[in-house]
Design a protein around this motif. Sequence first.
Motif, PDB file in Angstrom:
ATOM      1  N   ARG A 140      33.480  27.507  40.317  1.00 59.85           N
ATOM      2  CA  ARG A 140      34.598  26.942  41.254  1.00 59.85           C
ATOM      3  C   ARG A 140      35.414  28.307  41.896  1.00 59.85           C
ATOM      4  O   ARG A 140      35.627  28.164  42.761  1.00 59.85           O
ATOM      5  N   ALA A 141      35.588  29.300  41.037  1.00 64.96           N
ATOM      6  CA  ALA A 141      36.368  30.458  41.393  1.00 64.96           C
ATOM      7  C   ALA A 141      35.333  31.207  42.492  1.00 64.96           C
ATOM      8  O   ALA A 141      36.019  31.396  43.354  1.00 64.96           O
ATOM      9  N   ALA A 142      34.160  31.158  42.167  1.00 66.96           N
ATOM     10  CA  ALA A 142      33.293  32.059  43.164  1.00 66.96           C
ATOM     11  C   ALA A 142      33.032  31.334  44.447  1.00 66.96           C
ATOM     12  O   ALA A 142      32.730  31.900  45.492  1.00 66.96           O
ATOM     13  N   SER A 143      33.527  30.033  44.600  1.00 73.33           N
ATOM     14  CA  SER A 143      33.266  29.178  45.957  1.00 73.33           C
ATOM     15  C   SER A 143      34.304  29.777  46.926  1.00 73.33           C
ATOM     16  O   SER A 143      34.263  29.404  48.114  1.00 73.33           O
ATOM     17  N   ASP A 144      35.470  30.072  46.434  1.00 76.31           N
ATOM     18  CA  ASP A 144      36.246  31.024  47.230  1.00 76.31           C
ATOM     19  C   ASP A 144      35.493  32.004  48.387  1.00 76.31           C
ATOM     20  O   ASP A 144      36.033  32.262  49.403  1.00 76.31           O
ATOM     21  N   ILE A 145      34.502  32.534  47.772  1.00 76.90           N
ATOM     22  CA  ILE A 145      33.720  33.617  48.525  1.00 76.90           C
ATOM     23  C   ILE A 145      33.130  33.000  49.909  1.00 76.90           C
ATOM     24  O   ILE A 145      33.325  33.458  50.941  1.00 76.90           O
ATOM     25  N   PRO A 146      32.041  32.151  49.712  1.00 74.16           N
ATOM     26  CA  PRO A 146      31.680  31.274  50.849  1.00 74.16           C
ATOM     27  C   PRO A 146      32.698  30.674  51.689  1.00 74.16           C
ATOM     28  O   PRO A 146      32.658  30.636  53.114  1.00 74.16           O
ATOM     29  N   ALA A 147      33.527  30.159  51.059  1.00 79.80           N
ATOM     30  CA  ALA A 147      34.968  29.605  51.988  1.00 79.80           C
ATOM     31  C   ALA A 147      35.497  30.610  53.024  1.00 79.80           C
ATOM     32  O   ALA A 147      35.665  30.239  53.980  1.00 79.80           O
ATOM     33  N   ARG A 148      35.596  31.744  52.378  1.00 80.28           N
ATOM     34  CA  ARG A 148      36.335  32.683  52.953  1.00 80.28           C
ATOM     35  C   ARG A 148      35.445  33.137  54.184  1.00 80.28           C
ATOM     36  O   ARG A 148      35.845  33.545  55.122  1.00 80.28           O
ATOM     37  N   LEU A 149      34.216  33.423  53.705  1.00 76.87           N
ATOM     38  CA  LEU A 149      33.248  33.708  54.738  1.00 76.87           C
ATOM     39  C   LEU A 149      32.982  33.016  55.982  1.00 76.87           C
ATOM     40  O   LEU A 149      32.964  33.343  57.093  1.00 76.87           O
ATOM     41  N   LEU A 150      32.973  31.556  55.574  1.00 77.98           N
ATOM     42  CA  LEU A 150      32.819  30.564  56.776  1.00 77.98           C
ATOM     43  C   LEU A 150      34.363  30.502  57.495  1.00 77.98           C
ATOM     44  O   LEU A 150      34.058  30.309  58.705  1.00 77.98           O
TER      45      LEU A 150
END
Length: 759
Positions: A140-150
């Motif tokens: 869940r924490a790491a999902s911030d990475i693709p969310a930010r990239l998208l």
Amino acid sequence: MARGFSPGQPRRGGLARAGRIARRSLLIGSVAVAGGVAFGAWRYTRPLPDPFAGDAETVALTPYVVIDAGGITLIAPRADKGQGSRWIQAALIAEELDIDPASARIAPGPVSPAYYNRALLAENLPFLPTDEGWLARNARAASDIPARLLGLQMTGGSSTVPDGFRKLREAGAVARETLKEAAALREGLDRVALRTEEGHVVLPDGRRIPYTELAPDAARIEPVTTIVLRDPAQWRHLGKPMLRGDIVAKSTGTQEFGIDLRLPDMLYATVRAAPEGGQARLIDDNAARAMPGVHSVTAIEGGVAVLAETTWHAFRAADALLLDLTGPPDRPADSAAIWDALTRSLDESGHDSRNRDDGDVEAALGAEGAVIAAEYRVPFLAHAPMEPLNATVLVTDEACHIWAGTQIPDFVVTQTARLTGLPESAIRLENPMIGGSFGRRLELDFILQAVRVAQSVPGRPVKMTWTREEDFAQSRPRPAQIARARGRMGEAGIEALDLTIASPSVMSSWFGRVWMNPPGPDISIVAGAWDQPFAIPHFRVTGKRAPDLAPVSSWRSVGASSTGFYLGSFMDEMFEAAGIDPFEGLLRACNDDVSRAVIDEARRLCDWRGRQPGPGRGRGVAFCLSFGVPCAEVIEVEDTPDGLRITEAWAVADIGTVLDPVNAQAQLSGGMLFGLGHAMNCQITYADHRPEQQNFYDHDGMRLPQCPRVTTRLLENGPVRGLGEPGLPPAAAALANAIRAATGQRLRQMPFADQIRFA
């Protein structure tokens, strides 16, 4: 350049004034991925584009706080569809900024990846919402990475509050401390000696300096990012009953929506279009062109548009068009063929998803003893928002300006750029207050239609409005589904439960229209079923993807709107067969303390043990955990000579922290009543590829005299969650279970009005 923001005149739009933005750690966030991948790390940690880059007339202390001579503007980038999202976003910022949110302007801001939604991806990971293990927490924490990239600026999935709960308060705190630092430097003081109060920095001698005076100085210093958020015990607005900023305007008819926009020299338009994937052929438009007030008739992709001097003139002329609108040959033409296709999909081997497969279901169901089985059906449902779908567009050789309420502003910009051939920087979007969506504003069709129409008259703004009949004709409904359930009771409760659902794919259909087809299974088919907090020894949930039967889309609470009915109804059938009280059965099955507390509070709230319904009355209970929110609902019905009447309803949910108790209770009760009304009366059926229902009278929700007395309760034991959708999923099952208790009739197919008469 900021696309679509004018703090002084958010309705009229205009060129954005920009200023300096302090982002750094506020926007970067902090996520550690153990043993993770190195590629993309630099791109993830570099600063996001400045949404207010430009001249210095406006000071943007963070992406969410803009100060100019006229006052303070709080940026609320999540779309407000009537659920109060702008207000709660503003309140989160204002609490830490130390202002009354009612004293500030609230604007949606520009379209920018700085406003990416970090909560959406985390919600759709294949982990149980109650799973707090190492892998689930880090994913869940790491999902911030693709969310930010998208950089997706999407509104949906009840994600506004969980997405903004911390970062919006941080934005307010960064702005507050930076303003204090500016005052400290000016006065030669230490920042810790200063405090703030209602939009002022207060000096030790009692002098008060307004934020508007300090803003230019604050723009010239480094932002203060070492902040401490206030303890909830210190909150002055959050957690207290608040009067939403839009309530007075909406109550007095003065709230301005997109449909209210008026621009100089504006033309008005409407469209008649073929079903998605079909063909539109104009046979004769002479009568329409000859009508008063008509400017022109023009063909657009998939349909024909009429431009006129008023919307009414456009509507009348569109009725006079002689058109041949044909449907797509590769899809079933009518409801009978659609149900046949769903049945075939259910019977076929293989599956799209099986996220829950505990124990050995086949062996458990093959053992000695009675197996309980049932089949359930839900129909297509229209979104039917109260505000007709509309968009205003001005196209020139250099730019395209759009005024339209949307939940996906970044997609609007991207697709408009592709359509017009203009760069994305030339696409400007104003996102006004929206008069309802229920998922329909996740679509681009009506906006891109308006762009195509405006291209026929460059230099003149065009407001395109659909008739209600066109809204139904172009519906992107909730998918029809068939579900089969099998189960076996044991001495301790439910021993085995097998649920299989056949459905068209919402994700494939929607992504195919707005972006691209995503790989992998469609988790929305089984959401609200596989992820339930039940410790059933043998528990399996299977999703089967049916072919594209109609252009489906997300409807309020998405997959859980259907799965909550299947699972809540079937568990009640199993408890009845075993002679177990349904509350006792739910509590035995539930293995999550937060959810158990919700179920137990619902039992207490309705006085389940002490209050007997009486002759001709019955009560039903259902539970569903959706969007991370456990919700239990109890419905009481009475069988009268005039038909069945819903007399009372109770709802309990846990959203972690109640930020606005008045609005939260409204969302919980509203979601439940929305679900009840649609379960009672609503469906979309097809003939010749087109919905047979054409207006509200064909798709009738709950009427005011049918509305029961509602009691709600909000608990605060779990993590912070949103509440726009979780009140809906248990409603249909609770009503069906109550009808069973009152009449002995078990309803397994919606709408219930096809099988029972309501008063």
